[in-house]
Design a protein around this motif. Structure first.
Motif, PDB file in Angstrom:
ATOM      1  N   PHE A  82       0.813  -1.221   0.000  1.00  0.00           N
ATOM      2  CA  PHE A  82       0.000   0.000   0.000  1.00  0.00           C
ATOM      3  C   PHE A  82       0.848   1.274   0.000  1.00  0.00           C
ATOM      4  CE2 PHE A  82      -2.874  -3.049   2.311  1.00  0.00           C
ATOM      5  CZ  PHE A  82      -3.681  -3.302   1.225  1.00  0.00           C
ATOM      6  N   THR A  83       2.030   1.207  -0.592  1.00  0.00           N
ATOM      7  CA  THR A  83       2.890   2.389  -0.667  1.00  0.00           C
ATOM      8  C   THR A  83       2.812   3.081  -2.024  1.00  0.00           C
ATOM      9  OG1 THR A  83       4.813   1.083  -1.371  1.00  0.00           O
ATOM     10  CG2 THR A  83       4.525   1.430   1.012  1.00  0.00           C
ATOM     11  N   ARG A  84       2.116   2.473  -2.987  1.00  0.00           N
ATOM     12  CA  ARG A  84       1.964   3.074  -4.308  1.00  0.00           C
ATOM     13  C   ARG A  84       0.479   3.363  -4.517  1.00  0.00           C
ATOM     14  NH1 ARG A  84       4.073  -0.573  -8.500  1.00  0.00           N
ATOM     15  NH2 ARG A  84       4.085   1.294  -9.781  1.00  0.00           N
ATOM     16  N   LEU A  85       0.163   4.619  -4.866  1.00  0.00           N
ATOM     17  CA  LEU A  85      -1.218   5.098  -4.887  1.00  0.00           C
ATOM     18  C   LEU A  85      -2.115   4.336  -5.857  1.00  0.00           C
ATOM     19  CD1 LEU A  85      -3.441   7.079  -4.034  1.00  0.00           C
ATOM     20  CD2 LEU A  85      -2.602   8.629  -5.818  1.00  0.00           C
ATOM     21  N   TRP A  86      -1.802   4.332  -7.152  1.00  0.00           N
ATOM     22  CA  TRP A  86      -2.747   3.804  -8.132  1.00  0.00           C
ATOM     23  C   TRP A  86      -2.943   2.293  -8.040  1.00  0.00           C
ATOM     24  CZ3 TRP A  86      -6.172   6.994  -9.135  1.00  0.00           C
ATOM     25  CH2 TRP A  86      -5.881   8.340  -9.240  1.00  0.00           C
ATOM     26  N   PRO A  87      -1.913   1.511  -7.783  1.00  0.00           N
ATOM     27  CA  PRO A  87      -2.191   0.092  -7.535  1.00  0.00           C
ATOM     28  C   PRO A  87      -3.044  -0.130  -6.283  1.00  0.00           C
ATOM     29  CG  PRO A  87       0.100   0.384  -8.144  1.00  0.00           C
ATOM     30  CD  PRO A  87      -0.477   1.764  -7.936  1.00  0.00           C
ATOM     31  N   THR A  88      -2.867   0.727  -5.274  1.00  0.00           N
ATOM     32  CA  THR A  88      -3.681   0.616  -4.067  1.00  0.00           C
ATOM     33  C   THR A  88      -5.137   0.960  -4.355  1.00  0.00           C
ATOM     34  OG1 THR A  88      -1.784   1.116  -2.655  1.00  0.00           O
ATOM     35  CG2 THR A  88      -3.976   1.470  -1.703  1.00  0.00           C
ATOM     36  N   VAL A  89      -5.357   2.007  -5.124  1.00  0.00           N
ATOM     37  CA  VAL A  89      -6.721   2.382  -5.519  1.00  0.00           C
ATOM     38  C   VAL A  89      -7.352   1.271  -6.358  1.00  0.00           C
ATOM     39  CG1 VAL A  89      -8.089   4.014  -6.902  1.00  0.00           C
ATOM     40  CG2 VAL A  89      -6.307   4.871  -5.353  1.00  0.00           C
ATOM     41  N   THR A  90      -6.588   0.753  -7.308  1.00  0.00           N
ATOM     42  CA  THR A  90      -7.095  -0.345  -8.149  1.00  0.00           C
ATOM     43  C   THR A  90      -7.438  -1.554  -7.293  1.00  0.00           C
ATOM     44  OG1 THR A  90      -5.773   0.431 -10.011  1.00  0.00           O
ATOM     45  CG2 THR A  90      -6.552  -1.846 -10.108  1.00  0.00           C
ATOM     46  N   PHE A  91      -6.582  -1.863  -6.331  1.00  0.00           N
ATOM     47  CA  PHE A  91      -6.860  -2.963  -5.401  1.00  0.00           C
ATOM     48  C   PHE A  91      -8.205  -2.754  -4.707  1.00  0.00           C
ATOM     49  CE2 PHE A  91      -6.806  -4.020  -0.857  1.00  0.00           C
ATOM     50  CZ  PHE A  91      -6.869  -5.398  -0.935  1.00  0.00           C
ATOM     51  N   GLY A  92      -8.414  -1.581  -4.130  1.00  0.00           N
ATOM     52  CA  GLY A  92      -9.648  -1.318  -3.395  1.00  0.00           C
ATOM     53  C   GLY A  92     -10.889  -1.419  -4.257  1.00  0.00           C
ATOM     54  N   VAL A  93     -10.831  -0.841  -5.438  1.00  0.00           N
ATOM     55  CA  VAL A  93     -11.989  -0.848  -6.334  1.00  0.00           C
ATOM     56  C   VAL A  93     -12.303  -2.276  -6.800  1.00  0.00           C
ATOM     57  CG1 VAL A  93     -12.820  -0.094  -8.605  1.00  0.00           C
ATOM     58  CG2 VAL A  93     -11.712   1.544  -7.066  1.00  0.00           C
ATOM     59  N   THR A  94     -11.278  -3.003  -7.216  1.00  0.00           N
ATOM     60  CA  THR A  94     -11.529  -4.359  -7.725  1.00  0.00           C
ATOM     61  C   THR A  94     -11.920  -5.314  -6.601  1.00  0.00           C
ATOM     62  OG1 THR A  94      -9.141  -4.834  -7.714  1.00  0.00           O
ATOM     63  CG2 THR A  94     -10.127  -4.127  -9.805  1.00  0.00           C
ATOM     64  N   LEU A  95     -11.399  -5.087  -5.400  1.00  0.00           N
ATOM     65  CA  LEU A  95     -11.785  -5.915  -4.257  1.00  0.00           C
ATOM     66  C   LEU A  95     -13.266  -5.753  -3.946  1.00  0.00           C
ATOM     67  CD1 LEU A  95     -10.974  -7.767  -1.836  1.00  0.00           C
ATOM     68  CD2 LEU A  95     -10.625  -5.668  -0.556  1.00  0.00           C
ATOM     69  N   VAL A  96     -13.713  -4.506  -3.858  1.00  0.00           N
ATOM     70  CA  VAL A  96     -15.124  -4.244  -3.552  1.00  0.00           C
ATOM     71  C   VAL A  96     -16.027  -4.801  -4.664  1.00  0.00           C
ATOM     72  CG1 VAL A  96     -16.849  -2.417  -3.271  1.00  0.00           C
ATOM     73  CG2 VAL A  96     -14.670  -2.286  -2.048  1.00  0.00           C
ATOM     74  N   ALA A  97     -15.642  -4.590  -5.914  1.00  0.00           N
ATOM     75  CA  ALA A  97     -16.452  -5.098  -7.029  1.00  0.00           C
ATOM     76  C   ALA A  97     -16.483  -6.627  -7.034  1.00  0.00           C
ATOM     77  CB  ALA A  97     -15.903  -4.567  -8.350  1.00  0.00           C
ATOM     78  N   SER A  98     -15.352  -7.245  -6.762  1.00  0.00           N
ATOM     79  CA  SER A  98     -15.290  -8.701  -6.742  1.00  0.00           C
ATOM     80  C   SER A  98     -16.164  -9.275  -5.628  1.00  0.00           C
ATOM     81  CB  SER A  98     -13.834  -9.157  -6.565  1.00  0.00           C
ATOM     82  OG  SER A  98     -13.753 -10.560  -6.517  1.00  0.00           O
ATOM     83  N   MET A  99     -16.059  -8.718  -4.444  1.00  0.00           N
ATOM     84  CA  MET A  99     -16.871  -9.192  -3.320  1.00  0.00           C
ATOM     85  C   MET A  99     -18.360  -8.922  -3.549  1.00  0.00           C
ATOM     86  SD  MET A  99     -15.040 -10.604  -1.019  1.00  0.00           S
ATOM     87  CE  MET A  99     -13.322 -10.748  -0.615  1.00  0.00           C
ATOM     88  N   GLY A 100     -18.661  -7.780  -4.134  1.00  0.00           N
ATOM     89  CA  GLY A 100     -20.056  -7.470  -4.436  1.00  0.00           C
ATOM     90  C   GLY A 100     -20.646  -8.447  -5.435  1.00  0.00           C
ATOM     91  N   GLY A 101     -19.872  -8.763  -6.457  1.00  0.00           N
ATOM     92  CA  GLY A 101     -20.340  -9.749  -7.437  1.00  0.00           C
ATOM     93  C   GLY A 101     -20.506 -11.126  -6.831  1.00  0.00           C
ATOM     94  N   LEU A 102     -19.570 -11.515  -5.972  1.00  0.00           N
ATOM     95  CA  LEU A 102     -19.700 -12.809  -5.291  1.00  0.00           C
ATOM     96  C   LEU A 102     -20.964 -12.830  -4.435  1.00  0.00           C
ATOM     97  CD1 LEU A 102     -18.590 -15.595  -4.455  1.00  0.00           C
ATOM     98  CD2 LEU A 102     -17.265 -14.407  -2.681  1.00  0.00           C
ATOM     99  N   ALA A 103     -21.206 -11.761  -3.701  1.00  0.00           N
ATOM    100  CA  ALA A 103     -22.407 -11.689  -2.867  1.00  0.00           C
ATOM    101  C   ALA A 103     -23.670 -11.815  -3.708  1.00  0.00           C
ATOM    102  CB  ALA A 103     -22.414 -10.379  -2.076  1.00  0.00           C
ATOM    103  N   TYR A 104     -23.688 -11.132  -4.848  1.00  0.00           N
ATOM    104  CA  TYR A 104     -24.848 -11.221  -5.751  1.00  0.00           C
ATOM    105  C   TYR A 104     -25.041 -12.657  -6.245  1.00  0.00           C
ATOM    106  CZ  TYR A 104     -27.713 -10.720  -9.913  1.00  0.00           C
ATOM    107  OH  TYR A 104     -28.691 -10.882 -10.862  1.00  0.00           O
TER     108      TYR A 104
END
Length: 104
Positions: A26-48
């Motif tokens: 979590f020391t590099r901004l854009w990979p960290t942002v990408t991680f957060g966005v894709t994590l939430v989307a992945s978990m949301g899709g799994l929940a659906y």
């Protein structure tokens, strides 16, 4: 529709795993942002998807797509090296998931 969402969510799991590695703790901004966005989307899709797909099957498929996808990206794009034993292990994961789906 749930199966399509589950597959896309599994692919997003690969994206967040690769992004997590690229974030360097979590020391590099854009990979960290990408991680957060894709994590939430992945978990949301799994929940659906788990609204209609049994949890054991759905979770196994989701994890397998993410694990195999991440391993393949690592082998072919991140210099982790390809070998026949690795490929056979990945095929075993895929075979197990197909078995779960067929027995569902």
């Amino acid at each position: 529709m749930a199966w399509i969402v589950l597959i896309v969510s599994g692919l997003l799991e690969t994206a967040w795993a690769i992004s997590l590695s690229a974030s360097k703790g979590f020391t590099r901004l854009w990979p960290t942002v990408t991680f957060g966005v894709t994590l939430v989307a992945s978990m949301g899709g799994l929940a659906y998807a788990l609204r209609t797909i049994p949890v054991g099957t759905g979770y196994a498929v989701w994890v397998a797509i993410g694990a195999v996808g991440t391993a393949l990206v690592g082998m072919f794009f991140l210099g982790e090296g390809f070998s026949l034993p690795k490929a056979l292990c990945l095929l075993l994961i895929v075979a197990g998931v197909i078995g779960l789906k067929l027995l569902h």
